[in-house]
Design a protein around this motif. Structure first.
Motif, short mmCIF file in Angstrom:
data_model
loop_
_atom_site.label_atom_id
_atom_site.label_comp_id
_atom_site.label_asym_id
_atom_site.label_seq_id
_atom_site.Cartn_x
_atom_site.Cartn_y
_atom_site.Cartn_z
N ARG A 1 0.84 -1.20 0.00
CA ARG A 1 0.00 0.00 0.00
C ARG A 1 0.88 1.25 0.00
O ARG A 1 0.59 2.22 -0.70
CB ARG A 1 -0.93 0.01 1.21
CG ARG A 1 -1.91 1.19 1.14
CD ARG A 1 -2.86 1.20 2.26
NE ARG A 1 -2.13 1.64 3.45
CZ ARG A 1 -2.65 1.73 4.65
NH1 ARG A 1 -3.89 1.38 4.85
NH2 ARG A 1 -1.93 2.15 5.67
N ALA B 1 1.94 1.93 -3.46
CA ALA B 1 0.83 2.47 -4.26
C ALA B 1 0.55 3.92 -3.90
O ALA B 1 0.26 4.74 -4.78
CB ALA B 1 -0.41 1.61 -4.07
N ALA C 1 -13.35 -2.69 -9.69
CA ALA C 1 -12.56 -3.80 -10.24
C ALA C 1 -11.40 -4.21 -9.33
O ALA C 1 -10.96 -5.36 -9.38
CB ALA C 1 -12.03 -3.42 -11.63
N CYS C 2 -10.92 -3.31 -8.50
CA CYS C 2 -9.81 -3.65 -7.60
C CYS C 2 -10.27 -4.48 -6.40
O CYS C 2 -9.44 -4.96 -5.63
CB CYS C 2 -9.10 -2.39 -7.13
SG CYS C 2 -10.12 -1.32 -6.10
N LEU C 3 -11.57 -4.66 -6.25
CA LEU C 3 -12.12 -5.43 -5.14
C LEU C 3 -12.64 -6.79 -5.62
O LEU C 3 -13.23 -6.88 -6.69
CB LEU C 3 -13.29 -4.67 -4.48
CG LEU C 3 -13.00 -3.28 -3.94
CD1 LEU C 3 -14.28 -2.64 -3.41
CD2 LEU C 3 -11.93 -3.33 -2.86
N SER C 4 -12.45 -7.80 -4.79
CA SER C 4 -13.03 -9.12 -5.10
C SER C 4 -14.55 -9.03 -4.95
O SER C 4 -15.08 -8.07 -4.39
CB SER C 4 -12.47 -10.18 -4.14
OG SER C 4 -12.98 -9.95 -2.83
N GLU D 1 -15.31 -8.67 -1.33
CA GLU D 1 -15.03 -7.32 -0.84
C GLU D 1 -16.11 -6.33 -1.30
O GLU D 1 -16.51 -5.44 -0.55
CB GLU D 1 -13.66 -6.86 -1.31
CG GLU D 1 -12.51 -7.57 -0.62
CD GLU D 1 -11.17 -7.30 -1.26
OE1 GLU D 1 -10.16 -7.32 -0.52
OE2 GLU D 1 -11.10 -7.08 -2.49
N GLN D 2 -16.58 -6.49 -2.54
CA GLN D 2 -17.67 -5.63 -3.03
C GLN D 2 -18.93 -5.84 -2.19
O GLN D 2 -19.61 -4.87 -1.84
CB GLN D 2 -17.95 -5.91 -4.50
CG GLN D 2 -16.86 -5.43 -5.42
CD GLN D 2 -17.16 -5.67 -6.88
OE1 GLN D 2 -18.30 -5.58 -7.31
NE2 GLN D 2 -16.13 -5.99 -7.64
#
Length: 176
Positions: free
Chosen positions: A15, A18, A148-151, A154-155
């Motif tokens: 993180r 990023a 899209a960055c979340l599974s 997670e969504q």
């Protein structure tokens, strides 16, 4: 980018790397800020809203309040203006002007409320429905790109947590 660990953000090397790609003030406002929730929500909302509303204004000549009203009626036909005001987070006079503009452009039509003949409800005209139907896929695509960055799990968790915040919102102070 080397930062001292904040009690609000435990050190995670991936993180941290990023975060190095972000503007330093964004990092400060979103990670080194005791009001992290509101700033992050606003940041994410802006990243959704800004390109969407710019495209809608360019394509259809509708500014944000106009489209907020049109979108609300597209989601729930037969809604009253007061309901749009309650759900939009925009001033009543701003939405009143937007609704008048949409009525003049014949994107909305006003009819007597069958439940209360003293009141009016709003409906999309065919031209208004066309705009709503053309913009919806773009908005869904923008949302999918953001998520899209979340599974999938997670969504689901994010949606559940956001549900809790929204449901609790009537209990929050309305004035400071």
């Amino acid at each position: 980018m080397s930062r001292s660990p904040s009690p609000l953000s435990p050190v995670d090397p991936a993180r941290e790397a990023a975060l190095g790609a972000l503007d330093p003030l964004i990092v400060t406002k979103l990670w080194e800020n005791p009001c992290w929730l509101s700033f992050r929500l606003n940041f994410v909302a802006f990243r959704f809203n800004d390109p969407v509303y710019r495209w809608i204004e360019t394509r259809y000549g509708l500014v944000r309040p106009d489209f907020v009203a049109l979108y609300a009626v597209g989601l729930k036909e037969g809604v009253a203006a007061k309901n749009i005001v309650a759900s939009a987070g925009l001033p009543k006079n701003t939405l009143s002007r937007a609704i008048q503009k949409l009525l003049q452009r014949r994107l909305l039509k006003r009819e007597s409320d069958p439940a209360d003949l003293r009141s009016y409800v709003l409906h999309l005209t065919p031209a208004g429905r066309k705009i709503f139907d053309e913009t919806m896929p773009l908005m869904v695509e923008q949302q999918q790109a953001m998520l899209a960055c979340l599974s999938s799990e997670e969504q689901r968790q994010l949606r559940t947590l956001m549900d809790k915040l929204v449901i609790a919102s009537p209990d929050w102070p309305q004035e400071l």
